[in-house]
Motif scaffolding. Sequence first.
Motif, PDB file in Angstrom:
ATOM      1  N   LYS A 220      47.808  20.180  -5.779  1.00  0.00           N
ATOM      2  CA  LYS A 220      47.455  19.059  -4.913  1.00  0.00           C
ATOM      3  C   LYS A 220      46.788  19.566  -3.641  1.00  0.00           C
ATOM      4  CE  LYS A 220      51.854  18.513  -2.424  1.00  0.00           C
ATOM      5  NZ  LYS A 220      52.919  17.551  -2.039  1.00  0.00           N
ATOM      6  N   VAL A 221      46.023  18.678  -3.024  1.00  0.00           N
ATOM      7  CA  VAL A 221      45.285  18.979  -1.797  1.00  0.00           C
ATOM      8  C   VAL A 221      45.911  18.191  -0.653  1.00  0.00           C
ATOM      9  CG1 VAL A 221      43.072  18.729  -0.609  1.00  0.00           C
ATOM     10  CG2 VAL A 221      43.130  19.508  -2.977  1.00  0.00           C
ATOM     11  N   SER A 222      46.066  18.844   0.484  1.00  0.00           N
ATOM     12  CA  SER A 222      46.605  18.176   1.667  1.00  0.00           C
ATOM     13  C   SER A 222      45.755  18.533   2.872  1.00  0.00           C
ATOM     14  CB  SER A 222      48.063  18.589   1.910  1.00  0.00           C
ATOM     15  OG  SER A 222      48.139  19.988   2.133  1.00  0.00           O
ATOM     16  N   ALA A 223      45.896  17.742   3.945  1.00  0.00           N
ATOM     17  CA  ALA A 223      45.149  18.001   5.183  1.00  0.00           C
ATOM     18  C   ALA A 223      46.076  17.765   6.364  1.00  0.00           C
ATOM     19  CB  ALA A 223      43.932  17.081   5.270  1.00  0.00           C
ATOM     20  N   ARG A 224      45.973  18.616   7.369  1.00  0.00           N
ATOM     21  CA  ARG A 224      46.785  18.415   8.566  1.00  0.00           C
ATOM     22  C   ARG A 224      46.017  18.924   9.785  1.00  0.00           C
ATOM     23  NH1 ARG A 224      49.772  23.222   9.841  1.00  0.00           N
ATOM     24  NH2 ARG A 224      49.478  24.840   8.232  1.00  0.00           N
TER      25      ARG A 224
END
Length: 576
Positions: free
Chosen positions: A518-522
Amino acid sequence: MLSLLKIENIALIDELAIEFGEGLNLLTGETGSGKSIIIDSLGALTGSRVTTDLIKDGQEKALIEGLFEVSQVPEFGAILVAAGIESIGEDGELIVRRELSTSGKNRVFINNNLVTQALLRELGPYLADIHGQGEQASLFDPARHLELLDLFCEEKELSERVSKDFSRLAEIRRNLRELVEDDASKLQLIDVLRFQIDEITRVAPQTEEDEQLEDEKKKLANIEKLSGLSKDIYGTLYENDDAVISSIDRVSRLLSELADFDPGFGAHVEGMETARAFIEDLAIASRDYLGSIDFSPGRLEEIETRLAELAGLKRKYGGSIEAVARHLEECVSRLERIETAGKARADLESELETARAVFLESAKKLSARRLKHSKKFSKIVEEHLASVALEKAKFEVRFALREDSAWQENGIDDIEFFFSANPGEPPKPLARVASGGEASRLMLILKTAAGLVSDKKAVVFDEVDAGIGGRVAEAVGLKLKTLSETQQILCVTHQPQVASLADKHFLIEKTDDGKKTKVSARELTEEERLEEIARMLAGEVITQAARENAREMMGLRAEFQVRSEEFQVPSSRSSK
């Protein structure tokens, strides 16, 4: 400005929300971490085509949603009003949502109003400009050079006049060419047209005639069965000893007697009368139909002959009576044109000369304006090039006039950009001399100079700094930082020099737990930014020296106001 971007079930993304801010917003992460997915999702909100392939495996639906703060541009408001959407309020907020489904039922909403994708494409240019990977290659196409110069010139009214004048010229040329071709084979063509006109006129087909004849043929071919059926119906209903009408009369008498004793049956008496009238009408219709049947072997033969004639015409001239009629009209019109070709050709040649002169006059005016603006354009480009470590670069716009046969709706000019990165070297065609790193910087500069970077919307650069490093990367970063002082910039970068100048820094990460990816952004804190820039400098193993180097780079933001004065150049609009 893009305030918020939400993505659900797109590619490797389960759920993601990024709150962008003013100034320079940077996205970093390992190659393949999913940064391009985010840019593509934003592109979908500005009208780019999307397919169901983007939907995450195992999911039936996906969502992309963006909150934009839109300037009060009159054209933008007019488009919304024309679409039946209330114009944006004082806060200028606009919510755009695209819903994707594996069933193919994709929908677009603007401020919760269901709209068409065509409307979204119309509004897209007012929401964001996305300059993606691979655009450098388009800069090597001279046709693109003319587009960029025309954007700088802002001669929309004159350009539209040139396009309109060319369309008229092209139409006359086409008509004259067809007339000349007809004239070249005139005698043979006249014979063919006359034969086809005579053949169709002799048969004289009528609309729906073939269908009517087929119905009559079917009736004649089944005359015995039709006679027997109508005779049986009449006998059963009216003529036989046990005819239906007799039974109805008997039941009516019995019902009347019953109604005398029980008035409740009185309502059925009228119904029986209605039934008797219907049966009697049907019987009479059957008798009359039987009397009208007249079998004529000659008529059947006549119908078959006529149908064969019509079938021959349909086979040759389009498959239907309507197509045959249209073909006849075309033949008559073309024959008339050929027979009066002498006068028509003279008239068209005269019209052609007039249209040519009109087009040439407007095209020359546009060419002169382009030439005048090109000098300012070249100067501005060179000044901007200095701000991205190409201080000695030379840039020219060179013109060549097209031959008559090569005129186009955009005029009579062939334009090509010439470039030299090093002093002492004469400028040469851009495609032959610009390296990959130079092409990246040129793309940024040309778009800026041409006015494609505007403070009215978000501007997105996907790896505009590809193929550069060191001092050049720092210069590109400062250029982006300068642009971000007046507008929102979103940029995907792999350069630590660029990342160090971010007003907001987002890390895009791809994780794998052994079962799914999965891809996440922060958004990163200052300390996390330090670590990320150090990683970009050192790689997997982050050394203390890399951290110190990153800290020094991040200090550029504090010095930016002083240093950026060295990179400030006149804007393309104010210089015009």
